[in-house]
Design a protein around this motif. Structure first.
Motif, PDB file in Angstrom:
ATOM      1  N   THR A  47     -28.989  23.365  93.885  1.00  0.00           N
ATOM      2  CA  THR A  47     -28.754  24.817  93.961  1.00  0.00           C
ATOM      3  C   THR A  47     -27.560  25.272  93.119  1.00  0.00           C
ATOM      4  N   TRP A  48     -26.977  24.362  92.352  1.00  0.00           N
ATOM      5  CA  TRP A  48     -25.787  24.733  91.556  1.00  0.00           C
ATOM      6  C   TRP A  48     -26.114  25.823  90.529  1.00  0.00           C
ATOM      7  N   ALA A  49     -27.258  25.678  89.866  1.00  0.00           N
ATOM      8  CA  ALA A  49     -27.645  26.684  88.852  1.00  0.00           C
ATOM      9  C   ALA A  49     -27.837  28.056  89.498  1.00  0.00           C
ATOM     10  N   THR A  50     -28.448  28.068  90.682  1.00  0.00           N
ATOM     11  CA  THR A  50     -28.620  29.341  91.392  1.00  0.00           C
ATOM     12  C   THR A  50     -27.270  29.933  91.770  1.00  0.00           C
ATOM     13  N   LEU A  51     -26.362  29.095  92.227  1.00  0.00           N
ATOM     14  CA  LEU A  51     -25.034  29.563  92.620  1.00  0.00           C
ATOM     15  C   LEU A  51     -24.298  30.197  91.448  1.00  0.00           C
ATOM     16  N   THR A  52     -24.297  29.524  90.322  1.00  0.00           N
ATOM     17  CA  THR A  52     -23.554  30.052  89.173  1.00  0.00           C
ATOM     18  C   THR A  52     -24.201  31.326  88.606  1.00  0.00           C
TER      19      THR A  52
END
Length: 304
Positions: free
Chosen positions: A207-212
């Motif tokens: 979910t890192w890409a979604t977070l950023t």
């Protein structure tokens, strides 16, 4: 000065605006009604009420034949002089045309200003909604990070939201430079938090890409809604509208004469409409002030 105006309740501001405008207009009509009649009819000053037809007949009957002949001779001489040197048309005709132009200018300026200010308010509401949704998505994505990175990220997002909420007084005062500086400081703080979370293993999460991406969308929405604050030209435009409105009221009152009662009532109605329109322009001039004010909801929880 504008933020002091908005400290008064919206309903009282509206009543005060209408009462002041209508009161001044009706008082001027009442106080200068005789002069208004002279201006509107092109008559002589000081104003003398018209005599009854019976009185005029009595005066005519008292004239001698010689006096009537002298009067006819004078009328002929005046007519000949007018034919040689024509008199200009009565001023009320030109004044009425000027009143039409000032009224038209007021309407066009009013429509343009209202359209832009209302559009700014709609953009602010849309930006607040997008910012809040992006924040909620970022917080949800942070829940799937490793424990250390999750705690760091959630705390950073919470701090960013608090800074955005604390920015409201700057927005209400239309302090564009101050709001931009505060937003940049909040964004840099969040960027530092995400960088620290990445080192703690957060960038390895799915979910890192979604977070950023949601964090970036959240900051972009904040910048966009700050951009909808009224610029330095808005007070000048409102002042121009006020001048056009007062000019239109003054010319109409001076050159559209009627009986005292009708004049006061109808001019009062016109002044009330003008006051309502000007009030609405001021009311929506700043999307974060007035009865239609928007408030950032980022980080807000039910009941908070």
């Amino acid at each position: 000065m504008s933020h002091l105006f908005f400290q008064i309740p919206s309903g009282l501001r509206l009543l005060a605006a209408i009462a002041i405008t209508v009161g001044i207009t009706v008082f001027v009509v009442w106080r200068f009604h005789d002069r208004i009649i002279v201006l509107g009819s092109g008559g002589k000053w000081p104003y003398e009420p018209p005599q009854d037809e019976d009185d005029e007949k009595d005066e005519d009957s008292e004239e001698t034949e010689e006096e009537r002949e002298e009067k006819e001779e004078e009328e002929k001489e005046e007519k000949a002089a007018e034919e040689e040197h024509p008199k200009p048309a009565a001023s009320q005709y030109l004044a009425q045309r000027v009143g039409q132009w000032t009224g038209m200018a007021f309407v066009f300026m009013l429509a343009f200003t209202l359209s832009n200010l209302w559009s700014n308010g709609q953009d602010v509401r849309s930006g607040i909604r997008d910012e809040t949704l992006a924040y909620q998505s970022a917080v949800a994505a942070a829940q799937y990070l490793p424990a250390a990175a999750r705690d760091t990220t959630v705390a950073g997002l919470r701090e960013y939201a608090d800074r955005e909420q604390a920015m409201l007084p700057l927005l209400q005062q239309a302090d564009v430079n101050g709001a931009i500086a505060a937003q940049q400081e909040a964004s840099l703080g969040l960027a530092a938090t995400l960088s620290r979370a990445a080192k703690e293993g957060g960038e390895k999460a799915e979910t890192w890409a979604t977070l950023t991406s949601q964090s970036r969308a959240m900051m972009d929405a904040s910048i966009d809604r700050i951009g909808q604050l009224p610029g330095p030209q808005v007070p000048g435009v409102i002042m121009l509208l006020f001048i056009l409105a007062i000019t239109t009221l003054a010319i109409t009152a001076a050159y559209q004469s009627a009986s005292l009662g009708s004049n006061m009532v109808l001019m009062g109605v016109m002044a009330a409409v003008v006051a309502l329109l000007l009030f609405w322009v001021v009311e929506i001039s700043n999307p974060y002030q007035g009865g239609t004010a928007s408030t950032p909801t980022i980080g807000a929880t039910p009941g908070r």
